[in-house]
Write a protein that holds these residues in place. Sequence first.
Motif, PDB file in Angstrom:
ATOM      1  N   ASP A 276      59.713  15.105  34.923  1.00 25.09           N
ATOM      2  CA  ASP A 276      61.128  15.576  34.910  1.00 25.09           C
ATOM      3  C   ASP A 276      61.573  15.831  33.396  1.00 25.09           C
ATOM      4  O   ASP A 276      61.016  15.197  32.656  1.00 25.09           O
ATOM      5  CB  ASP A 276      61.962  14.663  35.854  1.00 25.09           C
ATOM      6  N   ALA A 277      62.642  16.418  33.297  1.00 21.22           N
ATOM      7  CA  ALA A 277      62.878  16.512  31.899  1.00 21.22           C
ATOM      8  C   ALA A 277      64.496  15.940  31.786  1.00 21.22           C
ATOM      9  O   ALA A 277      65.014  15.666  32.844  1.00 21.22           O
ATOM     10  CB  ALA A 277      63.191  18.069  31.509  1.00 21.22           C
TER      11      ALA A 277
ATOM     12  N   ILE B 173      57.607   9.439  22.209  1.00 18.91           N
ATOM     13  CA  ILE B 173      56.396   8.701  21.734  1.00 18.91           C
ATOM     14  C   ILE B 173      57.180   8.252  20.254  1.00 18.91           C
ATOM     15  O   ILE B 173      57.723   8.955  19.622  1.00 18.91           O
ATOM     16  CB  ILE B 173      55.150   9.587  21.178  1.00 18.91           C
ATOM     17  N   GLU B 174      56.867   6.940  20.443  1.00 19.10           N
ATOM     18  CA  GLU B 174      57.469   6.283  19.153  1.00 19.10           C
ATOM     19  C   GLU B 174      56.576   5.548  18.490  1.00 19.10           C
ATOM     20  O   GLU B 174      55.362   5.155  19.127  1.00 19.10           O
ATOM     21  CB  GLU B 174      58.641   5.368  19.697  1.00 19.10           C
TER      22      GLU B 174
ATOM     23  N   THR C 138      59.853  13.871  21.135  1.00 21.35           N
ATOM     24  CA  THR C 138      60.755  13.645  22.295  1.00 21.35           C
ATOM     25  C   THR C 138      60.671  15.025  22.911  1.00 21.35           C
ATOM     26  O   THR C 138      60.742  16.170  22.653  1.00 21.35           O
ATOM     27  CB  THR C 138      62.206  13.367  21.895  1.00 21.35           C
ATOM     28  N   GLN C 139      60.401  14.948  24.350  1.00 16.00           N
ATOM     29  CA  GLN C 139      60.473  15.788  25.367  1.00 16.00           C
ATOM     30  C   GLN C 139      61.697  16.687  25.394  1.00 16.00           C
ATOM     31  O   GLN C 139      62.725  16.061  25.549  1.00 16.00           O
ATOM     32  CB  GLN C 139      60.140  15.172  26.835  1.00 16.00           C
TER      33      GLN C 139
END
Length: 143
Positions: A116-117, A125-126, A138-139
């Motif tokens: 989902d958003a 991702i870090e 980041t999405q």
Amino acid sequence: MCGDGTCNGAETCASCPGDCAAIYFEDDFSDNSAGWTLGYEWQIDSAQASLCAAYGADDPDTDHTLTGDNGVAGIVLGGCATGVMHDYAYLESPVFDTSGGNAGVVLSFYRWLNSDAPPFMTSDIEVWNGSQWIAVWTQPAFS
């Protein structure tokens, strides 16, 4: 071709660092022998098709490699996230030292993201730079 793992022709480590870089950590997710820390609902196992996606974007039953283990890391393999509100849950790699990466460090991976958003779910991702977590992706929210 830059990115094929070998410096060819006019390629140099400066022009195509991914082909010359030392590999500090690598995993095919065939199992969790590397020692990943698995947050809430995270799993490492063989890919398993899911049949619960709201918009037809179910998980595949194979990974992207030619090997038979089909190893992947994901949330509820063969299913879908529970949809229960909770704190962030991470898949965290074992610690590895990149301080010798004087030409820079490249993070490379393959992903299949069925998520989902924001604001319902945020995927990012870090990387840890030695003193803090830095988001490298980041999405984006639906527009």
